[in-house]
Design an enzyme around this catalytic site. Structure first.
Site, mmCIF file in Angstrom:
data_model
loop_
_atom_site.group_PDB
_atom_site.id
_atom_site.type_symbol
_atom_site.label_atom_id
_atom_site.label_comp_id
_atom_site.label_asym_id
_atom_site.label_seq_id
_atom_site.Cartn_x
_atom_site.Cartn_y
_atom_site.Cartn_z
ATOM 1 N N ARG A 124 64.129 -37.867 -9.102
ATOM 2 C CA ARG A 124 63.544 -38.643 -8.012
ATOM 3 C C ARG A 124 63.969 -38.042 -6.676
ATOM 4 O O ARG A 124 65.160 -37.902 -6.406
ATOM 5 C CB ARG A 124 64.003 -40.108 -8.096
ATOM 6 C CG ARG A 124 63.543 -40.951 -6.929
ATOM 7 C CD ARG A 124 63.846 -42.434 -7.120
ATOM 8 N NE ARG A 124 63.511 -43.172 -5.920
ATOM 9 C CZ ARG A 124 64.406 -43.650 -5.033
ATOM 10 N NH1 ARG A 124 65.695 -43.502 -5.247
ATOM 11 N NH2 ARG A 124 63.997 -44.267 -3.953
ATOM 12 N N ASN A 214 61.219 -46.330 0.043
ATOM 13 C CA ASN A 214 62.540 -46.596 -0.478
ATOM 14 C C ASN A 214 63.163 -47.716 0.349
ATOM 15 O O ASN A 214 63.248 -47.609 1.581
ATOM 16 C CB ASN A 214 63.427 -45.362 -0.362
ATOM 17 C CG ASN A 214 64.847 -45.672 -0.806
ATOM 18 O OD1 ASN A 214 65.112 -45.822 -1.994
ATOM 19 N ND2 ASN A 214 65.761 -45.807 0.145
ATOM 20 N N GLU A 215 63.593 -48.776 -0.290
ATOM 21 C CA GLU A 215 64.328 -49.870 0.366
ATOM 22 C C GLU A 215 63.742 -50.245 1.731
ATOM 23 O O GLU A 215 64.427 -50.150 2.750
ATOM 24 C CB GLU A 215 65.802 -49.488 0.540
ATOM 25 C CG GLU A 215 66.508 -49.219 -0.761
ATOM 26 C CD GLU A 215 67.970 -48.778 -0.571
ATOM 27 O OE1 GLU A 215 68.449 -48.757 0.576
ATOM 28 O OE2 GLU A 215 68.620 -48.476 -1.579
ATOM 29 N N GLU A 413 67.936 -46.310 -8.408
ATOM 30 C CA GLU A 413 69.259 -45.883 -7.939
ATOM 31 C C GLU A 413 70.325 -46.805 -8.512
ATOM 32 O O GLU A 413 70.137 -48.022 -8.573
ATOM 33 C CB GLU A 413 69.384 -45.951 -6.398
ATOM 34 C CG GLU A 413 68.637 -44.875 -5.667
ATOM 35 C CD GLU A 413 68.773 -44.970 -4.149
ATOM 36 O OE1 GLU A 413 69.797 -45.489 -3.646
ATOM 37 O OE2 GLU A 413 67.837 -44.523 -3.469
#
Ligand code: NAG
Ligand code: NAG
Ligand code: NAG
Length: 516
Positions: A124, A214-215, A413
């Site tokens: 990733r 992402n986040e 993650e």
């Protein structure tokens, strides 16, 4: 005869299943406890490893500009979207930046070699938007940027490693910030959609896993709520979040309309998810913990899946929370194929709405603790307020499974931080990271046994790298990086992961790794 055979087969398979379940609960963790198609990988992001910040006609990103203007004191940090106070010198703890980082841009082939040694089947990474479109949609596509990711993707596939690509991991071209305030403006939807489409059309013949963000919660909370990340705005996280949600939907719509049938891939979003445990055994704290989960994960996932913010957020925030038009709501129904979960820690929550607290640190009137009766929630790590709480991963996965109808999930993650100021021997002999990985994987497997559709697990991170506000003071890698020489060295955890992936039964004994 025939029937009897069938009966014997059924009986035998029931027996086998029983033996298997018994074995898997009593024995050490084994690769075979996960399906053969399960993705086992490592995770990284562009700004944290690539370096080469001005090469190949890349423009400056928001993080390049931010890290080059040190000064504002670094006083607040966030864990799981809560404030914790922590004062240090400059904006980035060690005054560093990602100009060179782990120099992955130049030595990506070596890094692919490390992945191959680990035996991972997936990797990733994120794409640097400012390499592909230095001026967003106000300029041309940059051939050098396309070439870099083409080479990376092709080299991964040659080694049998499936690319799992994030479109934006916090970094965006600075020009979009300067022109219209980036995520504060609805204009970003068009830019993000354009960027996504360039990536689908250039790379989608080979990339089968896409995540838009992402986040996004950390991106907007830290960049637009508390002002610790670029562009350092305050109290505007819900507006920025709103535009991010609609940008996500725009990209997914483009993918589904024009690429998905042909390219046969999946698209989703990666959400930061801590587990919240009630501090006291009472219904107030249970409710408070549930509420905090909504403010963290459902803030983005409810709109994307169900078309609107969670009712508990609306109730607490009222008009501070933007509203979706009818057209936007239609656009938002089930706009993902998977949910990516970044999970690092668990925390205690205490209600402050109906019972008195000394002070309250969050919008939803809950108070966060890392200890109960003086006992920490888990083993501390080098990252402040990050504890190893292995059962937390089972809880977040089961929560996501129940709330979102068992949508396919990936753990995108999970990792363990070491402090850079430890000795070299300690850094390489990362027994605590090995323990953490082994335990988290065991609890992840429990969740899967309870029916959760989890399809992959990515360790953060392949190599030590630039850890945002912590600069190079934290090390999350399975491989140690010497930033003077850019040499990599496998830590014990790399060897452990390799053994696990090669099907070795991994009881854990503490071993030694030689110094490089
Ligand atoms: C960068 O852009 C310039 C101008 O378009 C071009 O001449 C040059 O070849 C490009 N460099 C790379 C590495 O692609
Ligand atoms: C929590 O409280 C309930 C009753 O309110 C009790 O049955 C249960 O055992 C308690 N759990 C713990 C862990 O103390
Ligand atoms: C090492 O770093 C940790 C975490 O950043 C800090 O708490 C500790 O005081 C540091 N130790 C030394 C010897 O600098």
């Amino acid at each position: 005869m025939e029937r009897r055979n069938k009966f014997v087969v059924v009986l035998a398979s029931a027996f086998l299943f029983l033996v298997q379940s018994l074995l898997s609960t009593t024995c050490a963790l084994h690769r075979d406890h996960f399906p053969p198609s399960f993705l086992f990988g490592t995770s990284t992001s562009a700004y944290q490893i690539e370096g080469a910040y001005q090469e190949g006609n890349k423009s400056l990103s928001n993080w390049d500009v931010f890290t080059h203007s040190q000064g504002m004191s670094f006083c607040i940090i966030h864990t799981c979207l809560f404030w914790f106070f922590h004062c240090a010198g400059g904006k980035i703890k060690d005054g560093s930046n990602g100009d060179v980082a782990a120099d992955h841009y130049h030595i990506y082939m070596e890094d692919i070699g490390l992945m191959h040694s680990l035996g991972i089947n997936s990797y990733r990474f994120s794409i640097s938007w400012s390499r592909i479109l230095p001026r967003g949609r106000y300029g041309k596509i940059n051939p050098a940027g396309i070439a870099f990711y083409n080479n990376l993707i092709d080299s991964l596939l040659l080694r049998g490693i499936e690319p799992f690509v994030t479109l934006t991991h916090y970094d965006i071209p600075q020009e979009l910030e300067d022109r219209y305030g980036a995520w504060l403006s609805p204009k970003i939807q068009k830019d993000f959609g354009y960027f996504a489409e360039v990536c689908f059309s250039k790379f989608g013949d080979r990339v089968k896993f896409w995540s838009t963000f992402n986040e996004p919660q950390m991106m907007v909370k830290n960049g637009y709520g508390t002002g610790e990340y670029p562009p350092m705005h305050r109290n505007k996280e819900f507006i920025a979040g709103h535009n991010a949600i609609l940008s996500h939907a725009t990209a997914v719509e483009i993918y589904r309309k024009r690429y998905q049938v042909k390219q046969q891939g999946m698209i989703g979003i990666v959400i930061f998810m801590c587990w919240f445990e009630p501090l006291r055994n009472n219904s107030l704290d249970f409710l408070a913990a549930q509420q905090v989960m909504s403010f963290q994960a459902a803030w983005f996932l409810d709109p994307i899946i169900h078309g609107d913010y969670p009712p508990e957020m609306r109730q607490a925030l009222g008009s501070k929370l933007p509203t979706f038009s009818i057209k936007e709501r239609r656009k938002l129904q089930y706009k993902l194929d998977f949910i990516g979960i970044n999970h690092y820690t668990s925390l205690y929550v205490r209600d402050c709405t109906f019972s008195p607290c000394k002070s309250s640190r969050n919008i939803d009137e809950s108070f966060i603790y890392t200890e109960r009766n003086g006992i920490p929630i888990g083993k501390p790590t080098a990252m402040p307020n990050y504890y190893v709480v292995p059962y937390g991963i089972e809880e977040v996965v089961l929560y996501t499974m129940r709330r979102y109808n068992n949508t396919p999930m990936f753990i995108t993650e999970n990792g363990y931080a070491q402090s850079s100021n430890s000795s070299m021997t300690e850094l390489l002999n990362d027994n605590d990271r090995v323990d953490s990985m082994r335990q988290y994987l065991t609890y992840l497997n429990n969740a899967m046994r309870k029916g959760a559709d989890v399809r992959g697990y990515f360790v953060w991170s392949l190599i030590d790298n630039f850890e945002w506000l912590y600069g190079y003071t934290m090390r999350f890698g399975l491989h140690y990086v010497d930033y003077n020489t850019q040499k990599r060295a496998p830590k014990l955890s790399a060897r452990w992961y390799e053994q696990f992936l090669h099907g070795v039964e991994v009881q854990h004994e503490h071993e030694q790794v030689d110094m490089i």
